[in-house]
Design an enzyme around this catalytic site. Structure first.
Site, PDB file in Angstrom:
ATOM      1  CE  LYS A  15     -75.047 -34.866   1.929  1.00 31.54           C
ATOM      2  NZ  LYS A  15     -75.450 -35.976   1.052  1.00 31.54           N
TER       3      LYS A  15
ATOM      4  N   GLY B 160     -65.399 -38.338   4.058  1.00 36.50           N
ATOM      5  CA  GLY B 160     -65.532 -38.329   2.604  1.00 36.50           C
ATOM      6  C   GLY B 160     -64.189 -38.018   1.974  1.00 36.50           C
ATOM      7  CB  SER B 161     -63.312 -37.064  -1.447  1.00 34.83           C
ATOM      8  OG  SER B 161     -64.138 -35.928  -1.607  1.00 34.83           O
TER       9      SER B 161
ATOM     10  N   GLY C 215     -63.760 -32.490   1.874  1.00 37.03           N
ATOM     11  CA  GLY C 215     -63.361 -32.184   3.254  1.00 37.03           C
ATOM     12  C   GLY C 215     -62.794 -30.786   3.382  1.00 37.03           C
TER      13      GLY C 215
ATOM     14  CD  GLU D 264     -60.947 -39.632  10.535  1.00 31.08           C
ATOM     15  OE1 GLU D 264     -60.163 -40.051   9.677  1.00 31.08           O
ATOM     16  OE2 GLU D 264     -60.590 -39.314  11.688  1.00 31.08           O
TER      17      GLU D 264
ATOM     18  CB  CYS E   5     -60.798 -44.376   4.055  1.00 30.10           C
ATOM     19  SG  CYS E   5     -61.526 -45.088   5.529  1.00 30.10           S
TER      20      CYS E   5
ATOM     21  CD  GLN F 283     -64.789 -45.047  -7.085  1.00 25.92           C
ATOM     22  OE1 GLN F 283     -65.170 -44.007  -6.560  1.00 25.92           O
ATOM     23  NE2 GLN F 283     -63.496 -45.294  -7.301  1.00 25.92           N
TER      24      GLN F 283
ATOM     25  CD  GLU G  98     -59.159 -42.372  -1.209  1.00 27.40           C
ATOM     26  OE1 GLU G  98     -59.801 -41.330  -1.435  1.00 27.40           O
ATOM     27  OE2 GLU G  98     -59.241 -43.002  -0.141  1.00 27.40           O
TER      28      GLU G  98
HETATM   29  P1  NAD Z   1     -67.481 -37.319  -1.172  1.00 30.96           P
HETATM   30  O1  NAD Z   1     -66.509 -36.371  -0.581  1.00 30.96           O
HETATM   31  O2  NAD Z   1     -67.794 -37.226  -2.599  1.00 30.96           O
HETATM   32  O3  NAD Z   1     -68.883 -37.222  -0.415  1.00 30.96           O
HETATM   33  C1  NAD Z   1     -68.963 -37.354   0.994  1.00 30.96           C
HETATM   34  C2  NAD Z   1     -70.229 -36.659   1.463  1.00 30.96           C
HETATM   35  O4  NAD Z   1     -70.094 -35.245   1.251  1.00 30.96           O
HETATM   36  C3  NAD Z   1     -71.502 -37.082   0.722  1.00 30.96           C
HETATM   37  O5  NAD Z   1     -72.575 -37.165   1.639  1.00 30.96           O
HETATM   38  C4  NAD Z   1     -71.707 -35.932  -0.251  1.00 30.96           C
HETATM   39  O6  NAD Z   1     -73.049 -35.785  -0.641  1.00 30.96           O
HETATM   40  C5  NAD Z   1     -71.237 -34.757   0.586  1.00 30.96           C
HETATM   41  N1  NAD Z   1     -70.866 -33.569  -0.188  1.00 30.96           N
HETATM   42  C6  NAD Z   1     -70.335 -33.525  -1.435  1.00 30.96           C
HETATM   43  N2  NAD Z   1     -70.123 -32.237  -1.804  1.00 30.96           N
HETATM   44  C7  NAD Z   1     -70.517 -31.461  -0.765  1.00 30.96           C
HETATM   45  C8  NAD Z   1     -70.533 -30.057  -0.533  1.00 30.96           C
HETATM   46  N3  NAD Z   1     -70.111 -29.201  -1.453  1.00 30.96           N
HETATM   47  N4  NAD Z   1     -70.992 -29.613   0.642  1.00 30.96           N
HETATM   48  C9  NAD Z   1     -71.417 -30.479   1.593  1.00 30.96           C
HETATM   49  N5  NAD Z   1     -71.433 -31.812   1.432  1.00 30.96           N
HETATM   50  C10 NAD Z   1     -70.972 -32.306   0.276  1.00 30.96           C
HETATM   51  O7  NAD Z   1     -66.953 -38.786  -0.781  1.00 30.96           O
HETATM   52  P2  NAD Z   1     -67.558 -40.203  -1.196  1.00 30.96           P
HETATM   53  O8  NAD Z   1     -67.277 -40.425  -2.653  1.00 30.96           O
HETATM   54  O9  NAD Z   1     -68.960 -40.342  -0.711  1.00 30.96           O
HETATM   55  O10 NAD Z   1     -66.678 -41.194  -0.308  1.00 30.96           O
HETATM   56  C11 NAD Z   1     -65.407 -41.653  -0.683  1.00 30.96           C
HETATM   57  C12 NAD Z   1     -64.320 -40.920   0.078  1.00 30.96           C
HETATM   58  O11 NAD Z   1     -64.544 -41.051   1.482  1.00 30.96           O
HETATM   59  C13 NAD Z   1     -62.946 -41.489  -0.158  1.00 30.96           C
HETATM   60  O12 NAD Z   1     -62.016 -40.449  -0.342  1.00 30.96           O
HETATM   61  C14 NAD Z   1     -62.645 -42.244   1.125  1.00 30.96           C
HETATM   62  O13 NAD Z   1     -61.274 -42.414   1.410  1.00 30.96           O
HETATM   63  C15 NAD Z   1     -63.333 -41.402   2.126  1.00 30.96           C
HETATM   64  N6  NAD Z   1     -63.592 -42.136   3.364  1.00 30.96           N
HETATM   65  C16 NAD Z   1     -62.839 -41.848   4.464  1.00 30.96           C
HETATM   66  C17 NAD Z   1     -63.031 -42.544   5.652  1.00 30.96           C
HETATM   67  C18 NAD Z   1     -62.217 -42.222   6.878  1.00 30.96           C
HETATM   68  O14 NAD Z   1     -62.681 -42.503   7.975  1.00 30.96           O
HETATM   69  N7  NAD Z   1     -61.031 -41.648   6.742  1.00 30.96           N
HETATM   70  C19 NAD Z   1     -63.998 -43.545   5.717  1.00 30.96           C
HETATM   71  C20 NAD Z   1     -64.747 -43.817   4.566  1.00 30.96           C
HETATM   72  C21 NAD Z   1     -64.539 -43.098   3.405  1.00 30.96           C
END
Ligand code: NAD
Length: 481
Positions: free
Chosen positions: A173, A226-227, A231, A250, A284, A331, A383
Protein backbone atom coordinates in the site's frame (compact mmCIF):
# COMPACT_ATOMS: atom_id res chain seq x y z
CA UNK A 1 -9.03 12.64 -20.47
CA UNK A 2 -7.32 11.80 -17.17
CA UNK A 3 -5.92 8.28 -17.09
CA UNK A 4 -7.29 5.87 -14.45
CA UNK A 5 -4.84 3.56 -12.66
CA UNK A 6 -6.16 0.41 -10.98
CA UNK A 7 -5.07 -1.87 -8.18
CA UNK A 8 -3.27 -5.12 -8.94
CA UNK A 9 -4.92 -8.13 -7.30
CA UNK A 10 -4.11 -11.74 -8.22
CA UNK A 11 -2.37 -10.57 -11.39
CA UNK A 12 -5.39 -8.59 -12.68
CA UNK A 13 -5.91 -4.83 -12.72
CA UNK A 14 -8.99 -4.15 -10.60
CA UNK A 15 -10.92 -0.89 -10.45
CA UNK A 16 -12.21 0.41 -7.14
CA UNK A 17 -15.38 2.35 -6.37
CA UNK A 18 -13.39 5.49 -5.61
CA UNK A 19 -10.32 7.20 -7.02
CA UNK A 20 -8.06 10.01 -5.92
CA UNK A 21 -6.49 12.69 -8.10
CA UNK A 22 -2.71 12.77 -8.09
CA UNK A 23 -1.80 16.47 -8.38
CA UNK A 24 1.51 17.95 -9.56
CA UNK A 25 2.81 20.15 -6.69
CA UNK A 26 4.74 22.32 -9.19
CA UNK A 27 1.49 23.10 -11.04
CA UNK A 28 -1.73 22.29 -9.25
CA UNK A 29 -3.66 22.58 -12.55
CA UNK A 30 -1.84 19.48 -13.77
CA UNK A 31 -3.49 16.17 -12.81
CA UNK A 32 -0.99 13.31 -13.08
CA UNK A 33 -3.75 10.69 -13.04
CA UNK A 34 -6.68 9.20 -11.14
CA UNK A 35 -5.58 6.39 -8.82
CA UNK A 36 -7.90 3.73 -7.39
CA UNK A 37 -8.80 4.09 -3.73
CA UNK A 38 -9.09 0.51 -2.58
CA UNK A 39 -11.56 -0.89 -0.05
CA UNK A 40 -11.23 -3.32 2.84
CA UNK A 41 -12.70 -6.02 0.55
CA UNK A 42 -10.00 -5.37 -2.06
CA UNK A 43 -7.31 -5.58 0.58
CA UNK A 44 -8.75 -8.90 1.77
CA UNK A 45 -8.76 -10.16 -1.84
CA UNK A 46 -5.13 -9.08 -2.26
CA UNK A 47 -4.04 -10.94 0.88
CA UNK A 48 -6.00 -14.02 -0.25
CA UNK A 49 -4.22 -13.86 -3.63
CA UNK A 50 -0.84 -13.62 -1.94
CA UNK A 51 -1.72 -16.56 0.31
CA UNK A 52 -2.73 -18.68 -2.70
CA UNK A 53 0.49 -17.80 -4.56
CA UNK A 54 2.82 -18.42 -1.62
CA UNK A 55 3.26 -22.24 -1.70
CA UNK A 56 4.53 -22.26 -5.29
CA UNK A 57 6.53 -19.02 -5.10
CA UNK A 58 8.24 -19.91 -1.83
CA UNK A 59 9.49 -23.10 -3.50
CA UNK A 60 10.49 -21.47 -6.79
CA UNK A 61 14.17 -21.78 -7.60
CA UNK A 62 16.72 -18.98 -7.32
CA UNK A 63 17.21 -18.94 -11.12
CA UNK A 64 13.52 -18.08 -11.75
CA UNK A 65 13.59 -15.32 -9.15
CA UNK A 66 16.90 -14.01 -10.46
CA UNK A 67 15.55 -13.76 -14.00
CA UNK A 68 12.38 -11.89 -12.96
CA UNK A 69 14.24 -9.39 -10.75
CA UNK A 70 16.94 -8.87 -13.40
CA UNK A 71 14.33 -8.28 -16.10
CA UNK A 72 12.55 -5.76 -13.86
CA UNK A 73 15.89 -4.02 -13.22
CA UNK A 74 16.64 -3.83 -16.93
CA UNK A 75 13.28 -2.20 -17.72
CA UNK A 76 13.50 0.27 -14.82
CA UNK A 77 16.99 1.34 -15.91
CA UNK A 78 16.00 1.57 -19.57
CA UNK A 79 13.05 3.79 -18.65
CA UNK A 80 14.63 5.80 -15.84
CA UNK A 81 14.22 9.19 -17.58
CA UNK A 82 10.49 8.60 -18.10
CA UNK A 83 10.00 7.15 -14.60
CA UNK A 84 12.03 9.99 -13.11
CA UNK A 85 9.85 12.54 -14.91
CA UNK A 86 6.70 10.92 -13.50
CA UNK A 87 8.27 10.91 -10.03
CA UNK A 88 9.26 14.58 -10.20
CA UNK A 89 5.87 15.52 -11.60
CA UNK A 90 3.94 13.84 -8.79
CA UNK A 91 6.31 14.42 -5.84
CA UNK A 92 8.10 17.67 -6.68
CA UNK A 93 11.75 16.71 -6.40
CA UNK A 94 13.84 18.00 -9.33
CA UNK A 95 14.08 16.03 -12.55
CA UNK A 96 17.73 15.15 -11.85
CA UNK A 97 16.73 13.84 -8.40
CA UNK A 98 13.72 12.00 -9.87
CA UNK A 99 15.83 10.28 -12.54
CA UNK A 100 18.47 9.48 -9.91
CA UNK A 101 15.84 7.86 -7.69
CA UNK A 102 14.36 5.83 -10.56
CA UNK A 103 17.88 4.65 -11.46
CA UNK A 104 18.38 3.71 -7.82
CA UNK A 105 15.29 1.49 -7.97
CA UNK A 106 16.80 -0.30 -10.99
CA UNK A 107 20.11 -0.79 -9.18
CA UNK A 108 18.30 -2.20 -6.13
CA UNK A 109 16.55 -4.79 -8.31
CA UNK A 110 19.89 -5.72 -9.90
CA UNK A 111 21.46 -6.14 -6.45
CA UNK A 112 18.66 -8.39 -5.17
CA UNK A 113 18.62 -10.37 -8.43
CA UNK A 114 22.18 -11.31 -7.45
CA UNK A 115 21.12 -12.01 -3.87
CA UNK A 116 18.71 -14.70 -5.17
CA UNK A 117 21.78 -16.72 -6.11
CA UNK A 118 23.68 -16.07 -2.89
CA UNK A 119 21.33 -17.45 -0.24
CA UNK A 120 23.23 -19.94 1.88
CA UNK A 121 22.87 -22.00 5.03
CA UNK A 122 25.13 -23.79 7.46
CA UNK A 123 25.70 -27.44 8.27
CA UNK A 124 27.47 -27.98 11.58
CA UNK A 125 28.04 -30.93 13.91
CA UNK A 126 25.76 -31.30 16.91
CA UNK A 127 27.09 -31.49 20.44
CA UNK A 128 25.44 -34.96 20.41
CA UNK A 129 27.47 -37.60 18.57
CA UNK A 130 25.85 -38.85 15.34
CA UNK A 131 23.54 -35.86 14.99
CA UNK A 132 23.86 -33.20 12.30
CA UNK A 133 22.53 -29.65 12.48
CA UNK A 134 21.44 -27.56 9.49
CA UNK A 135 20.62 -23.89 9.73
CA UNK A 136 18.61 -22.59 6.79
CA UNK A 137 16.70 -19.45 5.90
CA UNK A 138 13.11 -19.67 4.70
CA UNK A 139 10.73 -17.00 3.44
CA UNK A 140 8.64 -15.32 6.15
CA UNK A 141 5.37 -15.58 4.17
CA UNK A 142 3.07 -12.74 3.19
CA UNK A 143 4.62 -9.33 3.70
CA UNK A 144 2.49 -6.20 3.99
CA UNK A 145 4.26 -2.99 2.98
CA UNK A 146 3.21 0.57 3.80
CA UNK A 147 5.28 3.34 2.25
CA UNK A 148 5.53 7.16 2.42
CA UNK A 149 5.35 9.77 -0.34
CA UNK A 150 8.88 11.18 -0.25
CA UNK A 151 10.77 8.35 -2.02
CA UNK A 152 7.86 7.01 -4.07
CA UNK A 153 9.87 4.52 -6.17
CA UNK A 154 13.04 3.81 -4.16
CA UNK A 155 11.31 2.79 -0.92
CA UNK A 156 8.81 0.41 -2.60
CA UNK A 157 11.79 -1.00 -4.56
CA UNK A 158 13.98 -1.58 -1.51
CA UNK A 159 11.15 -3.44 0.21
CA UNK A 160 9.68 -5.40 -2.75
CA UNK A 161 13.00 -6.57 -4.27
CA UNK A 162 14.35 -8.41 -1.18
CA UNK A 163 10.91 -9.75 -0.26
CA UNK A 164 10.58 -11.41 -3.69
CA UNK A 165 14.24 -12.48 -3.82
CA UNK A 166 13.84 -14.49 -0.61
CA UNK A 167 10.56 -16.13 -1.74
CA UNK A 168 7.87 -14.04 -0.02
CA UNK A 169 4.57 -12.80 -1.44
CA UNK A 170 3.75 -9.10 -1.14
CA UNK A 171 0.82 -6.75 -0.68
CA UNK A 172 1.93 -3.12 -0.94
CA UNK A 173 0.00 0.00 0.00
CA UNK A 174 1.89 3.07 -1.22
CA UNK A 175 1.29 6.62 0.02
CA UNK A 176 -2.09 7.82 -1.26
CA UNK A 177 -0.65 11.29 -1.94
CA UNK A 178 1.96 10.05 -4.47
CA UNK A 179 0.99 6.57 -5.76
CA UNK A 180 2.05 6.88 -9.45
CA UNK A 181 5.68 5.76 -9.18
CA UNK A 182 4.77 2.69 -7.10
CA UNK A 183 2.07 1.83 -9.65
CA UNK A 184 4.62 2.05 -12.50
CA UNK A 185 7.10 -0.09 -10.53
CA UNK A 186 4.53 -2.80 -9.79
CA UNK A 187 3.46 -2.84 -13.46
CA UNK A 188 7.09 -3.42 -14.52
CA UNK A 189 7.68 -6.21 -12.00
CA UNK A 190 4.43 -7.96 -12.90
CA UNK A 191 5.29 -7.91 -16.62
CA UNK A 192 8.76 -9.26 -15.86
CA UNK A 193 7.10 -12.66 -15.47
CA UNK A 194 5.99 -12.80 -11.85
CA UNK A 195 3.32 -15.48 -11.22
CA UNK A 196 -0.13 -14.06 -10.46
CA UNK A 197 -0.75 -13.07 -6.86
CA UNK A 198 2.91 -12.96 -5.77
CA UNK A 199 2.83 -9.15 -5.82
CA UNK A 200 -0.36 -7.19 -5.17
CA UNK A 201 -0.92 -3.44 -5.07
CA UNK A 202 -3.77 -1.82 -3.14
CA UNK A 203 -3.75 1.98 -3.21
CA UNK A 204 -5.85 4.06 -0.88
CA UNK A 205 -6.19 5.58 2.57
CA UNK A 206 -3.94 4.44 5.40
CA UNK A 207 -6.83 4.49 7.83
CA UNK A 208 -8.84 2.12 5.59
CA UNK A 209 -6.67 -0.19 3.46
CA UNK A 210 -3.55 0.31 5.60
CA UNK A 211 -5.48 -0.70 8.70
CA UNK A 212 -7.04 -3.68 6.92
CA UNK A 213 -3.55 -4.88 5.97
CA UNK A 214 -2.27 -4.47 9.53
CA UNK A 215 -5.22 -6.37 10.98
CA UNK A 216 -5.29 -9.23 8.50
CA UNK A 217 -4.52 -12.53 10.24
CA UNK A 218 -2.86 -14.05 7.15
CA UNK A 219 -0.18 -11.35 6.89
CA UNK A 220 3.03 -12.52 8.58
CA UNK A 221 5.10 -9.33 8.59
CA UNK A 222 4.82 -5.60 8.00
CA UNK A 223 7.55 -3.37 6.61
CA UNK A 224 6.62 0.27 7.25
CA UNK A 225 8.28 3.58 6.40
CA UNK A 226 6.65 6.81 7.49
CA UNK A 227 6.14 9.08 10.46
CA UNK A 228 6.76 8.15 14.09
CA UNK A 229 3.09 8.54 15.05
CA UNK A 230 1.89 6.16 12.33
CA UNK A 231 4.81 3.81 13.01
CA UNK A 232 3.75 3.45 16.62
CA UNK A 233 0.21 2.51 15.54
CA UNK A 234 1.64 0.00 13.06
CA UNK A 235 3.78 -1.66 15.74
CA UNK A 236 0.86 -1.79 18.20
CA UNK A 237 -1.38 -3.42 15.57
CA UNK A 238 1.32 -5.97 14.71
CA UNK A 239 1.75 -6.98 18.34
CA UNK A 240 -2.00 -7.01 19.02
CA UNK A 241 -2.75 -9.30 16.06
CA UNK A 242 -2.94 -13.03 16.54
CA UNK A 243 -0.51 -14.47 15.61
CA UNK A 244 1.79 -11.48 16.16
CA UNK A 245 3.44 -10.07 13.05
CA UNK A 246 7.12 -9.47 12.48
CA UNK A 247 7.54 -5.71 12.09
CA UNK A 248 10.11 -3.28 10.70
CA UNK A 249 9.68 0.49 11.11
CA UNK A 250 11.70 3.26 9.45
CA UNK A 251 10.54 6.63 10.75
CA UNK A 252 11.59 10.22 11.24
CA UNK A 253 14.82 12.02 11.92
CA UNK A 254 16.27 15.23 13.36
CA UNK A 255 19.70 14.64 11.94
CA UNK A 256 22.64 16.69 13.25
CA UNK A 257 25.51 17.93 11.11
CA UNK A 258 28.40 19.03 13.34
CA UNK A 259 30.80 21.61 11.91
CA UNK A 260 34.06 22.02 13.85
CA UNK A 261 36.39 25.02 13.73
CA UNK A 262 38.94 23.00 11.74
CA UNK A 263 36.41 22.01 9.02
CA UNK A 264 36.99 22.76 5.35
CA UNK A 265 34.41 25.55 5.03
CA UNK A 266 33.49 24.73 1.42
CA UNK A 267 32.87 21.07 2.22
CA UNK A 268 30.86 21.97 5.33
CA UNK A 269 28.63 24.48 3.50
CA UNK A 270 28.00 22.05 0.64
CA UNK A 271 27.13 19.25 3.10
CA UNK A 272 24.81 21.57 5.05
CA UNK A 273 22.99 23.12 2.09
CA UNK A 274 22.55 19.96 0.03
CA UNK A 275 21.77 17.87 3.12
CA UNK A 276 19.26 20.29 4.62
CA UNK A 277 17.45 21.63 1.57
CA UNK A 278 17.82 19.44 -1.51
CA UNK A 279 14.81 17.24 -2.27
CA UNK A 280 13.02 20.21 -0.61
CA UNK A 281 14.28 18.97 2.78
CA UNK A 282 11.71 16.19 2.56
CA UNK A 283 14.11 13.42 3.52
CA UNK A 284 14.18 11.42 6.72
CA UNK A 285 17.98 11.86 6.59
CA UNK A 286 17.90 15.66 6.02
CA UNK A 287 20.59 17.64 7.91
CA UNK A 288 18.06 19.69 9.84
CA UNK A 289 20.21 20.58 12.90
CA UNK A 290 23.47 22.35 12.08
CA UNK A 291 25.65 22.27 15.20
CA UNK A 292 28.48 24.70 14.61
CA UNK A 293 31.55 25.45 16.75
CA UNK A 294 31.88 29.06 17.87
CA UNK A 295 35.11 29.85 15.99
CA UNK A 296 33.69 29.05 12.54
CA UNK A 297 30.05 29.93 13.30
CA UNK A 298 29.79 33.37 11.69
CA UNK A 299 31.83 32.46 8.59
CA UNK A 300 29.76 29.30 8.16
CA UNK A 301 26.42 31.13 8.42
CA UNK A 302 27.55 33.83 6.02
CA UNK A 303 28.80 31.25 3.47
CA UNK A 304 25.55 29.24 3.76
CA UNK A 305 23.51 32.36 3.03
CA UNK A 306 25.73 33.19 0.02
CA UNK A 307 25.24 29.63 -1.25
CA UNK A 308 21.47 29.80 -0.67
CA UNK A 309 21.23 33.03 -2.67
CA UNK A 310 22.25 31.04 -5.75
CA UNK A 311 19.69 28.27 -5.17
CA UNK A 312 16.78 28.30 -7.63
CA UNK A 313 13.37 27.21 -6.27
CA UNK A 314 11.00 26.52 -9.15
CA UNK A 315 9.02 23.95 -11.12
CA UNK A 316 10.60 20.54 -10.50
CA UNK A 317 10.60 19.73 -14.22
CA UNK A 318 12.27 22.97 -15.35
CA UNK A 319 15.96 22.82 -16.19
CA UNK A 320 17.95 25.02 -13.83
CA UNK A 321 15.75 24.27 -10.80
CA UNK A 322 17.73 23.22 -7.72
CA UNK A 323 14.81 22.78 -5.33
CA UNK A 324 11.26 21.89 -6.32
CA UNK A 325 8.05 22.65 -4.42
CA UNK A 326 6.84 21.25 -1.13
CA UNK A 327 4.66 18.19 -1.75
CA UNK A 328 1.24 19.67 -0.88
CA UNK A 329 -0.63 22.38 0.98
CA UNK A 330 -0.75 20.55 4.30
CA UNK A 331 3.04 19.97 4.30
CA UNK A 332 3.55 23.64 3.35
CA UNK A 333 1.29 24.63 6.26
CA UNK A 334 3.39 22.46 8.56
CA UNK A 335 6.65 24.06 7.33
CA UNK A 336 5.23 27.57 7.84
CA UNK A 337 3.93 26.61 11.28
CA UNK A 338 7.43 25.55 12.35
CA UNK A 339 8.97 28.72 10.87
CA UNK A 340 6.58 30.74 13.06
CA UNK A 341 7.30 28.55 16.11
CA UNK A 342 11.05 29.05 15.65
CA UNK A 343 10.55 32.84 15.46
CA UNK A 344 8.30 32.82 18.53
CA UNK A 345 10.88 30.82 20.48
CA UNK A 346 13.54 33.46 19.77
CA UNK A 347 15.29 32.00 16.72
CA UNK A 348 16.57 34.52 14.15
CA UNK A 349 15.43 33.90 10.58
CA UNK A 350 18.74 34.53 8.80
CA UNK A 351 17.52 33.57 5.32
CA UNK A 352 14.36 32.64 3.41
CA UNK A 353 11.19 31.17 4.85
CA UNK A 354 8.73 32.97 2.59
CA UNK A 355 6.20 31.47 0.19
CA UNK A 356 7.22 32.11 -3.43
CA UNK A 357 5.13 32.73 -6.54
CA UNK A 358 6.21 31.09 -9.78
CA UNK A 359 4.75 30.88 -13.32
CA UNK A 360 2.50 28.00 -12.33
CA UNK A 361 0.49 27.62 -9.09
CA UNK A 362 2.50 25.39 -6.75
CA UNK A 363 3.75 25.03 -3.15
CA UNK A 364 7.01 26.98 -3.41
CA UNK A 365 8.94 27.84 -0.26
CA UNK A 366 12.25 29.69 -0.01
CA UNK A 367 14.62 27.51 2.09
CA UNK A 368 14.70 28.83 5.67
CA UNK A 369 17.85 29.10 7.79
CA UNK A 370 17.55 29.96 11.48
CA UNK A 371 20.41 31.07 13.73
CA UNK A 372 20.53 31.82 17.47
CA UNK A 373 18.61 28.64 18.26
CA UNK A 374 19.10 26.19 21.09
CA UNK A 375 18.71 22.46 21.16
CA UNK A 376 15.79 22.79 23.57
CA UNK A 377 13.61 24.66 21.06
CA UNK A 378 10.87 22.78 19.20
CA UNK A 379 12.61 23.55 15.89
CA UNK A 380 15.53 21.43 17.17
CA UNK A 381 13.45 18.62 18.59
CA UNK A 382 10.58 17.96 16.17
CA UNK A 383 10.79 16.79 12.57
CA UNK A 384 9.64 19.58 10.20
CA UNK A 385 10.12 17.57 6.99
CA UNK A 386 10.64 20.63 4.81
CA UNK A 387 13.39 23.03 3.66
CA UNK A 388 13.97 24.39 7.16
CA UNK A 389 17.21 24.10 9.17
CA UNK A 390 18.61 25.77 12.26
CA UNK A 391 22.09 26.53 13.49
CA UNK A 392 23.00 25.73 17.10
CA UNK A 393 26.25 27.16 18.46
CA UNK A 394 28.63 24.81 20.36
CA UNK A 395 31.72 25.86 22.29
CA UNK A 396 33.80 22.73 21.56
CA UNK A 397 33.72 19.21 20.12
CA UNK A 398 32.50 17.64 23.37
CA UNK A 399 29.51 19.97 23.57
CA UNK A 400 28.78 19.47 19.86
CA UNK A 401 28.72 15.67 20.29
CA UNK A 402 26.46 15.94 23.34
CA UNK A 403 24.04 18.20 21.41
CA UNK A 404 24.10 15.87 18.40
CA UNK A 405 23.09 12.93 20.61
CA UNK A 406 20.54 14.93 22.62
CA UNK A 407 17.53 13.94 20.50
CA UNK A 408 14.81 11.31 20.46
CA UNK A 409 15.89 10.35 16.96
CA UNK A 410 18.96 8.48 15.72
CA UNK A 411 18.83 7.99 11.97
CA UNK A 412 21.86 9.78 10.50
CA UNK A 413 24.53 12.12 11.91
CA UNK A 414 27.44 13.92 10.28
CA UNK A 415 30.60 15.75 11.21
CA UNK A 416 32.73 18.13 9.14
CA UNK A 417 36.29 18.23 10.46
CA UNK A 418 39.90 17.75 9.34
CA UNK A 419 40.74 16.12 12.68
CA UNK A 420 41.11 12.34 12.47
CA UNK A 421 40.80 12.19 16.25
CA UNK A 422 37.40 13.90 16.29
CA UNK A 423 36.13 12.09 13.19
CA UNK A 424 37.03 8.73 14.73
CA UNK A 425 35.56 9.64 18.11
CA UNK A 426 32.34 10.87 16.48
CA UNK A 427 31.93 7.67 14.43
CA UNK A 428 32.25 5.62 17.62
CA UNK A 429 30.12 7.79 19.90
CA UNK A 430 27.31 9.07 17.70
CA UNK A 431 23.99 7.49 18.67
CA UNK A 432 22.80 7.37 15.05
CA UNK A 433 22.48 4.30 12.82
CA UNK A 434 24.40 6.01 10.00
CA UNK A 435 27.38 8.36 10.46
CA UNK A 436 28.94 10.61 7.82
CA UNK A 437 32.33 12.34 7.88
CA UNK A 438 32.66 15.41 5.66
CA UNK A 439 29.43 14.39 3.92
CA UNK A 440 25.80 15.42 4.26
CA UNK A 441 23.61 13.27 6.52
CA UNK A 442 21.48 12.47 3.44
CA UNK A 443 22.76 10.41 0.51
CA UNK A 444 23.42 6.72 1.04
CA UNK A 445 24.48 3.66 -0.95
CA UNK A 446 22.00 0.94 -1.91
CA UNK A 447 24.16 -2.14 -1.18
CA UNK A 448 24.76 -1.54 2.54
CA UNK A 449 22.40 -1.44 5.53
CA UNK A 450 20.12 1.55 6.01
CA UNK A 451 18.45 2.42 9.29
CA UNK A 452 18.61 4.20 12.60
CA UNK A 453 18.40 3.90 16.35
CA UNK A 454 16.21 5.32 19.13
CA UNK A 455 12.94 6.83 17.83
CA UNK A 456 13.96 6.60 14.15
CA UNK A 457 13.85 2.87 13.56
CA UNK A 458 12.58 -0.37 15.01
CA UNK A 459 13.40 -3.91 13.91
CA UNK A 460 15.84 -5.21 11.29
CA UNK A 461 17.80 -2.96 8.93
CA UNK A 462 16.73 -2.38 5.33
CA UNK A 463 18.83 -2.75 2.15
CA UNK A 464 21.95 -4.65 1.21
CA UNK A 465 22.51 -8.21 2.39
CA UNK A 466 21.12 -7.21 5.83
CA UNK A 467 17.61 -7.13 4.31
CA UNK A 468 17.50 -10.91 4.74
CA UNK A 469 17.05 -10.39 8.49
CA UNK A 470 13.58 -9.00 7.70
CA UNK A 471 12.57 -11.16 4.78
CA UNK A 472 13.74 -14.58 5.94
CA UNK A 473 13.17 -16.67 9.04
CA UNK A 474 15.81 -19.06 10.35
CA UNK A 475 15.17 -22.80 10.74
CA UNK A 476 17.42 -25.12 12.74
CA UNK A 477 17.03 -28.81 11.73
CA UNK A 478 18.55 -31.80 13.61
CA UNK A 479 19.13 -35.19 11.93
CA UNK A 480 20.25 -38.45 13.49
CA UNK A 481 22.50 -39.90 10.81
P1 NAD B 1 2.80 8.87 7.23
O1 NAD B 1 3.17 8.18 8.49
O2 NAD B 1 1.77 9.90 7.27
O3 NAD B 1 2.32 7.81 6.14
C1 NAD B 1 3.12 6.70 5.79
C2 NAD B 1 2.22 5.61 5.23
O4 NAD B 1 1.37 5.12 6.28
C3 NAD B 1 1.28 6.08 4.12
O5 NAD B 1 1.19 5.07 3.13
C4 NAD B 1 -0.04 6.24 4.85
O6 NAD B 1 -1.15 6.12 4.00
C5 NAD B 1 0.04 5.10 5.84
N1 NAD B 1 -0.85 5.25 7.00
C6 NAD B 1 -1.24 6.39 7.61
N2 NAD B 1 -2.05 6.11 8.66
C7 NAD B 1 -2.16 4.76 8.72
C8 NAD B 1 -2.85 3.86 9.59
N3 NAD B 1 -3.59 4.31 10.59
N4 NAD B 1 -2.73 2.55 9.36
C9 NAD B 1 -1.96 2.09 8.35
N5 NAD B 1 -1.30 2.88 7.49
C10 NAD B 1 -1.38 4.20 7.68
O7 NAD B 1 4.18 9.43 6.62
P2 NAD B 1 4.39 10.31 5.30
O8 NAD B 1 3.88 11.69 5.58
O9 NAD B 1 3.89 9.59 4.10
O10 NAD B 1 5.98 10.32 5.19
C11 NAD B 1 6.81 11.21 5.89
C12 NAD B 1 7.47 10.52 7.07
O11 NAD B 1 8.18 9.37 6.61
C13 NAD B 1 8.49 11.38 7.76
O12 NAD B 1 8.36 11.27 9.15
C14 NAD B 1 9.82 10.79 7.31
O13 NAD B 1 10.90 11.02 8.18
C15 NAD B 1 9.47 9.35 7.20
N6 NAD B 1 10.42 8.63 6.35
C16 NAD B 1 11.32 7.79 6.94
C17 NAD B 1 12.26 7.11 6.17
C18 NAD B 1 13.25 6.17 6.81
O14 NAD B 1 13.74 5.29 6.12
N7 NAD B 1 13.56 6.33 8.09
C19 NAD B 1 12.28 7.29 4.79
C20 NAD B 1 11.35 8.17 4.22
C21 NAD B 1 10.42 8.82 5.01
Amino acid sequence: MTEMFKNLIAGEWASAGNASRNINPSNTNDVVGEYAQGSVEQMNDAVAAAKAAFPAWSRSGPQERYEILKKASDEILARKEELGRLLSREEGKTLAEGIGEAGRAGQIFAFFAGECLRLSGEAIPSVRPGVGVEITREPVGIIGMITPWNFPIAIPAWKIAPALAYGNCVVIKPADLVPGSAWALVDIIQRAGLPKGVLNLVMGRGSIVGQALLQHKDVHAISFTGSVSTGRKVAEACIASSPMKKVQLEMGGKNPLVVLDDADLKIAVEAAVTGAYFSTGQRCTASSRLIVQAGIHDRFVEACIERLKGVVVDDALKSGTHIGPVVDQSQLDQDLKYIQIAKDEGGKLAWGGEVLKRETPGFYLQPALFTETTNAMRISREEVFGPVANVIRAKDYEEALALANDTEFGLSAGICTTSLKHATHFKRNSEAGMVMVNLATAGVDYHVPFGGRKGSSYGPREQGAYAKEMYTTVKTAYTLA
